[in-house]
Design a protein around this motif. Structure first.
Motif, PDB file in Angstrom:
ATOM      1  N   UNK A 221       0.818  -1.217   0.000  1.00 57.03           N
ATOM      2  CA  UNK A 221       0.000   0.000   0.000  1.00 57.03           C
ATOM      3  C   UNK A 221       0.852   1.268   0.000  1.00 57.03           C
ATOM      4  N   UNK A 222       1.967   1.234   0.726  1.00 64.26           N
ATOM      5  CA  UNK A 222       2.833   2.413   0.792  1.00 64.26           C
ATOM      6  C   UNK A 222       3.462   2.710  -0.568  1.00 64.26           C
ATOM      7  N   UNK A 223       3.930   1.669  -1.240  1.00 64.99           N
ATOM      8  CA  UNK A 223       4.513   1.843  -2.570  1.00 64.99           C
ATOM      9  C   UNK A 223       3.465   2.387  -3.540  1.00 64.99           C
ATOM     10  N   UNK A 224       2.240   1.891  -3.449  1.00 69.18           N
ATOM     11  CA  UNK A 224       1.170   2.370  -4.328  1.00 69.18           C
ATOM     12  C   UNK A 224       0.891   3.850  -4.112  1.00 69.18           C
ATOM     13  N   UNK A 225       0.954   4.286  -2.864  1.00 70.44           N
ATOM     14  CA  UNK A 225       0.719   5.702  -2.586  1.00 70.44           C
ATOM     15  C   UNK A 225       1.812   6.569  -3.215  1.00 70.44           C
ATOM     16  N   UNK A 226       3.047   6.092  -3.222  1.00 66.53           N
ATOM     17  CA  UNK A 226       4.133   6.834  -3.869  1.00 66.53           C
ATOM     18  C   UNK A 226       3.893   6.933  -5.374  1.00 66.53           C
ATOM     19  N   UNK A 227       3.458   5.827  -5.977  1.00 62.43           N
ATOM     20  CA  UNK A 227       3.139   5.843  -7.405  1.00 62.43           C
ATOM     21  C   UNK A 227       1.980   6.792  -7.695  1.00 62.43           C
ATOM     22  N   UNK A 228       1.009   6.806  -6.786  1.00 60.22           N
ATOM     23  CA  UNK A 228      -0.178   7.650  -6.985  1.00 60.22           C
ATOM     24  C   UNK A 228       0.166   9.132  -6.988  1.00 60.22           C
ATOM     25  N   UNK A 229       1.210   9.504  -6.269  1.00 60.86           N
ATOM     26  CA  UNK A 229       1.602  10.916  -6.260  1.00 60.86           C
ATOM     27  C   UNK A 229       1.999  11.394  -7.654  1.00 60.86           C
ATOM     28  N   UNK A 230       2.624  10.515  -8.432  1.00 64.74           N
ATOM     29  CA  UNK A 230       2.936  10.874  -9.816  1.00 64.74           C
ATOM     30  C   UNK A 230       1.661  11.017 -10.646  1.00 64.74           C
ATOM     31  N   UNK A 231       0.703  10.127 -10.407  1.00 60.22           N
ATOM     32  CA  UNK A 231      -0.581  10.228 -11.113  1.00 60.22           C
ATOM     33  C   UNK A 231      -1.293  11.521 -10.741  1.00 60.22           C
ATOM     34  N   UNK A 232      -1.207  11.906  -9.472  1.00 60.28           N
ATOM     35  CA  UNK A 232      -1.817  13.162  -9.028  1.00 60.28           C
ATOM     36  C   UNK A 232      -1.284  14.345  -9.842  1.00 60.28           C
ATOM     37  N   UNK A 233       0.047  14.418  -9.941  1.00 60.21           N
ATOM     38  CA  UNK A 233       0.670  15.531 -10.655  1.00 60.21           C
ATOM     39  C   UNK A 233       0.384  15.460 -12.148  1.00 60.21           C
ATOM     40  N   UNK A 234       0.392  14.243 -12.698  1.00 60.06           N
ATOM     41  CA  UNK A 234       0.114  14.069 -14.126  1.00 60.06           C
ATOM     42  C   UNK A 234      -1.285  14.569 -14.477  1.00 60.06           C
ATOM     43  N   UNK A 235      -2.261  14.241 -13.637  1.00 55.74           N
ATOM     44  CA  UNK A 235      -3.625  14.704 -13.886  1.00 55.74           C
ATOM     45  C   UNK A 235      -3.725  16.224 -13.800  1.00 55.74           C
ATOM     46  N   UNK A 236      -3.038  16.811 -12.835  1.00 55.70           N
ATOM     47  CA  UNK A 236      -3.038  18.277 -12.736  1.00 55.70           C
ATOM     48  C   UNK A 236      -2.523  18.900 -14.025  1.00 55.70           C
TER      49      UNK A 236
END
Length: 291
Positions: A221-236
């Motif tokens: 779950x922790x690794x997934x959250x790190x990956x999700x941060x890139x998705x967050x910025x990409x969507x922005x």
């Protein structure tokens, strides 16, 4: 549970579109080997970071390198194009790869107004004719003659047609027309249950109801959250029409509004370990009453 992939073919900083194309076809082969049911290609124009502008070409290349996985468009921007041409493309692919072609169609303009006009050869928007055009595609992919014309080549089997939508109305009309329906949860998650319910009320076969959702799966779950941060910025970046290549590196602090947007966007995603993702996908299947 049946799993499929919708690929926007993202471009990484430091690589080329050509390398990305080669890697993408390798991914299709891997998806087939892993047992995925479908591999669909999106249609985007005028971006730095999404390489798929012609899903029908990707479909031909992907189907030629695989043997049984279904290949589709997610989806062709029907309002900008001739319905006769789109039907001919789907028929051509079905002739080449029988019983493997999914023709997904959507209403998106494909980009800003200048891009839309370029796609439509300067014609005014025909988004108001979307459902009429859908009917025409149905006719030319299922009948040998419509309006005194055939959309050759004529396949022995018809390609499967899908509507990409966000709410109840598109779901209901798709069901009434005996088409498949894909709810874009990764765009608008709020109406997913209602959209699937509307489809089930009129559709003969709920097998053709699908849900498209962002999934970010990490080693835990922790690794997934790190990956999700890139998705967050990409969507922005993507939503602002800025450079949409990956990874995204913001050399500044996020604004309050951007942080709020990230939280909103998280509702469009499933994030976690393999076990977490599996559990959340099962919950979504239960919510939508699809597999």
């Amino acid at each position: 549970m049946r799993l499929s992939i919708l690929d926007q073919v993202p471009l990484s900083i430091g690589t080329t579109a050509e390398k990305t194309a080669s890697q993408t076809i390798n991914l299709v082969e891997l998806a087939e080997a892993l047992g995925y049911e479908r591999y669909w290609f999106a249609e985007h124009h005028g971006t730095k970071g999404m390489v798929s502008s012609s899903p029908e070409i990707w479909m031909a290349a992907a189907a030629a390198r695989t043997s049984h996985i279904r290949i589709g468009s997610g989806g062709v921007l029907l309002p900008q194009y001739s319905s006769y041409k789109v039907a001919s493309l789907f028929n051509q692919l079905e002739v080449m790869f029988p019983n493997r072609i999914d023709g997904g169609m959507g209403r998106s303009p494909g980009g800003n107004e200048r891009i839309r006009e370029a796609l439509a050869n300067g014609k005014e928007s025909e988004i108001h004719r979307f459902w009429d055009k859908v009917d025409e595609v149905i006719e030319w992919t299922t009948n040998r003659n419509y309006r005194g014309m055939t959309a050759s080549p004529l396949p022995l089997t018809s390609p499967s047609l899908y509507i990409l939508g966000l709410g109840e109305r598109s779901a209901q009309i798709a069901g009434e027309k005996h088409l498949g329906f894909v709810h874009g949860y990764f765009i608008q998650p709020n109406r997913v249950k209602e959209a699937h319910r509307a489809y089930r009320r009129v559709a003969k076969d709920n097998e053709n109801a699908l849900t498209a959702v962002f999934v970010i799966c990490g080693e835990d779950n922790e690794h997934a959250q790190l990956l999700a941060e890139q998705q967050d910025l990409w969507l922005l970046q993507t939503e602002k029409g800025i450079d949409s290549r990956i990874p995204v590196n913001l050399e500044r602090a996020l604004t309050v509004r951007e942080k709020e947007t990230i939280q909103q966007n998280r509702s469009r995603m499933i994030i976690g370990s393999k076990e977490t993702v599996q559990s959340k996908l099962e919950q979504m299947a239960e919510l939508t009453q699809t597999d």
